[in-house]
Design a protein around this motif. Structure first.
Motif, PDB file in Angstrom:
ATOM      1  N   LEU A  48       0.863  -1.247  -0.021  1.00 40.24           N
ATOM      2  CA  LEU A  48      -0.033   0.034   0.087  1.00 40.24           C
ATOM      3  C   LEU A  48       0.932   1.142  -0.088  1.00 40.24           C
ATOM      4  O   LEU A  48       1.773   1.253   0.951  1.00 40.24           O
ATOM      5  N   PHE A  49       0.818   2.035  -1.119  1.00 37.66           N
ATOM      6  CA  PHE A  49       1.462   3.178  -1.052  1.00 37.66           C
ATOM      7  C   PHE A  49       0.830   4.423  -0.652  1.00 37.66           C
ATOM      8  O   PHE A  49      -0.127   4.690  -0.695  1.00 37.66           O
ATOM      9  N   PHE A  50       1.918   5.371   0.171  1.00 29.37           N
ATOM     10  CA  PHE A  50       1.417   6.379   0.590  1.00 29.37           C
ATOM     11  C   PHE A  50       2.221   7.742   0.228  1.00 29.37           C
ATOM     12  O   PHE A  50       3.350   7.757  -0.390  1.00 29.37           O
ATOM     13  N   ASP A  51       1.682   8.920   0.222  1.00 22.32           N
ATOM     14  CA  ASP A  51       2.390   9.986   0.213  1.00 22.32           C
ATOM     15  C   ASP A  51       3.135  10.734   1.361  1.00 22.32           C
ATOM     16  O   ASP A  51       3.920  11.398   1.183  1.00 22.32           O
ATOM     17  N   SER A  52       2.217  10.461   2.555  1.00 20.83           N
ATOM     18  CA  SER A  52       3.089  11.058   3.659  1.00 20.83           C
ATOM     19  C   SER A  52       2.975  10.016   4.838  1.00 20.83           C
ATOM     20  O   SER A  52       1.971   9.350   5.032  1.00 20.83           O
ATOM     21  N   LEU A  53       4.273   9.835   5.192  1.00 23.10           N
ATOM     22  CA  LEU A  53       4.612   8.858   6.231  1.00 23.10           C
ATOM     23  C   LEU A  53       3.584   8.937   7.427  1.00 23.10           C
ATOM     24  O   LEU A  53       3.028   8.194   8.076  1.00 23.10           O
ATOM     25  N   ALA A  54       3.888  10.322   7.807  1.00 17.68           N
ATOM     26  CA  ALA A  54       3.145  10.599   9.080  1.00 17.68           C
ATOM     27  C   ALA A  54       1.906  10.329   9.010  1.00 17.68           C
ATOM     28  O   ALA A  54       1.132   9.876  10.018  1.00 17.68           O
ATOM     29  N   GLY A  55       1.083  10.860   7.845  1.00 21.08           N
ATOM     30  CA  GLY A  55      -0.285  10.903   7.822  1.00 21.08           C
ATOM     31  C   GLY A  55      -0.787   9.213   7.802  1.00 21.08           C
ATOM     32  O   GLY A  55      -1.678   8.827   8.381  1.00 21.08           O
ATOM     33  N   ALA A  56      -0.025   8.299   6.953  1.00 21.85           N
ATOM     34  CA  ALA A  56      -0.406   7.020   7.014  1.00 21.85           C
ATOM     35  C   ALA A  56      -0.159   6.412   8.278  1.00 21.85           C
ATOM     36  O   ALA A  56      -0.922   5.614   8.622  1.00 21.85           O
ATOM     37  N   VAL A  57       0.909   6.562   9.013  1.00 22.53           N
ATOM     38  CA  VAL A  57       1.140   6.090  10.342  1.00 22.53           C
ATOM     39  C   VAL A  57      -0.156   6.445  11.371  1.00 22.53           C
ATOM     40  O   VAL A  57      -0.674   5.586  11.943  1.00 22.53           O
ATOM     41  N   GLU A  58      -0.442   7.641  11.133  1.00 19.60           N
ATOM     42  CA  GLU A  58      -1.487   8.172  12.029  1.00 19.60           C
ATOM     43  C   GLU A  58      -2.747   7.417  11.672  1.00 19.60           C
ATOM     44  O   GLU A  58      -3.313   7.045  12.569  1.00 19.60           O
ATOM     45  N   ALA A  76      11.261   6.877  13.279  1.00 20.49           N
ATOM     46  CA  ALA A  76      10.141   6.163  13.592  1.00 20.49           C
ATOM     47  C   ALA A  76       9.467   6.845  15.037  1.00 20.49           C
ATOM     48  O   ALA A  76       8.422   6.991  15.223  1.00 20.49           O
ATOM     49  N   VAL A  77      10.467   7.217  15.538  1.00 19.41           N
ATOM     50  CA  VAL A  77      10.122   8.007  17.042  1.00 19.41           C
ATOM     51  C   VAL A  77       9.260   9.111  16.710  1.00 19.41           C
ATOM     52  O   VAL A  77       8.141   9.437  17.346  1.00 19.41           O
ATOM     53  N   ARG A  78       9.710   9.848  15.637  1.00 18.16           N
ATOM     54  CA  ARG A  78       8.915  11.201  15.600  1.00 18.16           C
ATOM     55  C   ARG A  78       7.534  10.847  14.940  1.00 18.16           C
ATOM     56  O   ARG A  78       6.408  11.496  15.188  1.00 18.16           O
ATOM     57  N   MET A  79       7.250   9.666  14.183  1.00 15.92           N
ATOM     58  CA  MET A  79       6.196   9.213  13.524  1.00 15.92           C
ATOM     59  C   MET A  79       4.950   8.828  14.578  1.00 15.92           C
ATOM     60  O   MET A  79       3.854   9.035  14.739  1.00 15.92           O
ATOM     61  N   ILE A  80       5.636   8.051  15.680  1.00 24.35           N
ATOM     62  CA  ILE A  80       4.546   7.096  16.456  1.00 24.35           C
ATOM     63  C   ILE A  80       4.463   8.294  17.952  1.00 24.35           C
ATOM     64  O   ILE A  80       3.477   7.852  18.698  1.00 24.35           O
ATOM     65  N   ALA A  81       5.141   9.206  18.117  1.00 30.77           N
ATOM     66  CA  ALA A  81       5.379   9.721  19.261  1.00 30.77           C
ATOM     67  C   ALA A  81       3.883  10.418  19.671  1.00 30.77           C
ATOM     68  O   ALA A  81       3.257  10.412  20.871  1.00 30.77           O
ATOM     69  N   PRO A  82       3.243  11.455  18.793  1.00 31.94           N
ATOM     70  CA  PRO A  82       2.096  11.856  19.273  1.00 31.94           C
ATOM     71  C   PRO A  82       0.853  10.753  19.244  1.00 31.94           C
ATOM     72  O   PRO A  82      -0.199  11.099  19.785  1.00 31.94           O
ATOM     73  N   LEU A  83       1.104   9.522  18.986  1.00 28.72           N
ATOM     74  CA  LEU A  83      -0.056   8.585  18.705  1.00 28.72           C
ATOM     75  C   LEU A  83       0.077   7.766  20.142  1.00 28.72           C
ATOM     76  O   LEU A  83      -0.905   6.836  20.314  1.00 28.72           O
ATOM     77  N   LEU A  84       1.087   7.878  20.808  1.00 22.19           N
ATOM     78  CA  LEU A  84       1.087   6.767  22.079  1.00 22.19           C
ATOM     79  C   LEU A  84       0.013   7.167  23.392  1.00 22.19           C
ATOM     80  O   LEU A  84       0.040   8.280  23.472  1.00 22.19           O
ATOM     81  N   ASP A  85      -0.240   5.973  23.889  1.00 20.05           N
ATOM     82  CA  ASP A  85      -1.072   6.134  24.932  1.00 20.05           C
ATOM     83  C   ASP A  85      -0.300   5.587  26.276  1.00 20.05           C
ATOM     84  O   ASP A  85       0.106   6.394  26.904  1.00 20.05           O
ATOM     85  N   SER A  86      -0.377   4.319  26.155  1.00 16.97           N
ATOM     86  CA  SER A  86       0.290   3.606  27.351  1.00 16.97           C
ATOM     87  C   SER A  86       0.716   2.207  26.773  1.00 16.97           C
ATOM     88  O   SER A  86       0.164   1.675  26.231  1.00 16.97           O
TER      89      SER A  86
END
Length: 349
Positions: A48-58, A76-86
């Motif tokens: 599956l192809f994406f234009d934005s890594l950040a948008g696709a990961v979110e 990877a850290v920058r991509m997932i940091a806003p998405l982490l819960d616990s």
């Protein structure tokens, strides 16, 4: 996402053609893998192809049990940091560099399984697995992972830290565990006690009763209680749930320890009863009159039940039967439309 899934869903993320080869090897070696590729990554067939890594990961972060980023760990850290819960709900995250030098367990090492995934990815690619969780480095058991493996529900998962730190420092946390659920794995690492007196020491409490315990005692609930239920036809789930919660609160028991609900076969079709079982996410078992009649000397036999059903008890007999002839902890609790009884299993399997 379901971290207990027997066929976990894995996302592999690549942004360059060099990463495509690693992704291909991972996808060929594991089941249920989806490769997500940047437009210039020349991803493998089916990617599956994406234009934005950040948008696709979110968009997809909560849709997978594990994520493998074939790129620098910093990205990877920058991509997932806003998405982490616990760590109790986050999916596993592993990174592997494009030269397949290191496979790093980044997030949810124990409960999410990232440590295990890092080792799998390393085996597939020839990389060196990097595991940094303190218990693994110290060679002591991961209590939270053991609890999950044994189907134990934690009341206060934050207490895992106190217990783990005690073991890492060479102390033996106290362990009250009447069913010996964790005895085999934690026997040499903990000090078993026969009464739940912890004082100020860190410890582990594995039982269905609800005493007041210090914050540094990890409370784990085994699936040790069977709930027998009787009801008038048409009784709604709200009344049934209220009856169960009330009975458990009155007798100091945890609803997290409910193993199953049981009743007479004729009542299993009742919508309210089925909805109640779904509310607690526990199975509902129906027993025939003949099976319930096998239970003798119930605490509170009923002439009315015997007149209408041909047996002296429904809820108590069903609880005892479901608990494999275990002990009644809560004798029949009666409301206008319901009866509830609770029995404890003598052993777990």
């Amino acid at each position: 996402m379901n971290q207990n899934n027997q066929n976990p869903a894995v996302a592999v993320w690549i942004v360059t053609p060099k990463g495509a080869g690693i992704a291909q090897r991972i996808a060929a070696s594991l089941e249920n893998v989806t490769v997500h590729a940047g437009k210039s990554a020349d991803g493998p067939e089916g990617a599956l192809f994406f234009d934005s890594l950040a948008g696709a990961v979110e968009k997809h972060f909560r849709s997978y049990d594990a994520h493998v980023f074939v790129m620098a760990t910093g990205i990877a850290v920058r991509m997932i940091a806003p998405l982490l819960d616990s760590k109790h709900v986050d999916p596993a995250v592993v990174t592997i560099d494009e030269s397949a030098g290191f496979a790093v367990s980044l997030v949810s090492g124990h409960l999410g399984g990232a440590n295990a995934w890092a080792k799998k990815i390393a085996d597939i690619t020839g990389a060196c697995p990097v595991i940094t969780t303190a218990t693994d480095r110290a060679g002591v058991p991961a209590v939270d992972l053991l609890a999950r493996q044994h189907g134990l529900h934690a009341d206060n998962p934050e207490a895992v830290r106190a217990v783990s730190m005690a073991m890492i420092s060479g102390q033996k946390p106290l362990r009250y565990d009447p069913y010996q659920t964790l005895g085999q794995e934690l026997g040499q690492w903990t000090q078993e006690i026969t009464t739940p007196g912890f004082g100020n020491q860190p410890g582990i409490y594995v039982y269905h009763h609800c005493p007041d315990l210090p914050e540094n005692v990890l409370v784990l609930r085994p699936a040790s209680l069977a709930v027998g239920v009787g009801l008038n036809s048409g009784t709604d789930a709200g009344q049934l749930c209220e009856a169960v919660y009330s009975a458990f609160a009155r007798h100091g028991l945890s609803v997290k320890s409910i193993r199953e609900f049981a009743t007479i076969c004729e009542k299993t079709h009742e919508p309210g009863l089925r909805e109640m079982a779904q509310h607690f996410a526990r199975p509902l078992t129906g027993y025939s009159r003949a099976r319930l009649a096998e239970i003798k000397n119930v605490p509170t036999p009923s002439e009315t039940v015997e007149k209408h059903m041909g047996i002296t008890s429904v809820c108590e007999a069903a609880a005892i039967k479901a608990a494999r002839s275990g002990q009644i902890l809560v004798p029949k609790q009666k409301t206008k439309n319901t009866t509830v009884a609770v029995a404890a299993l003598d052993f777990l399997s």
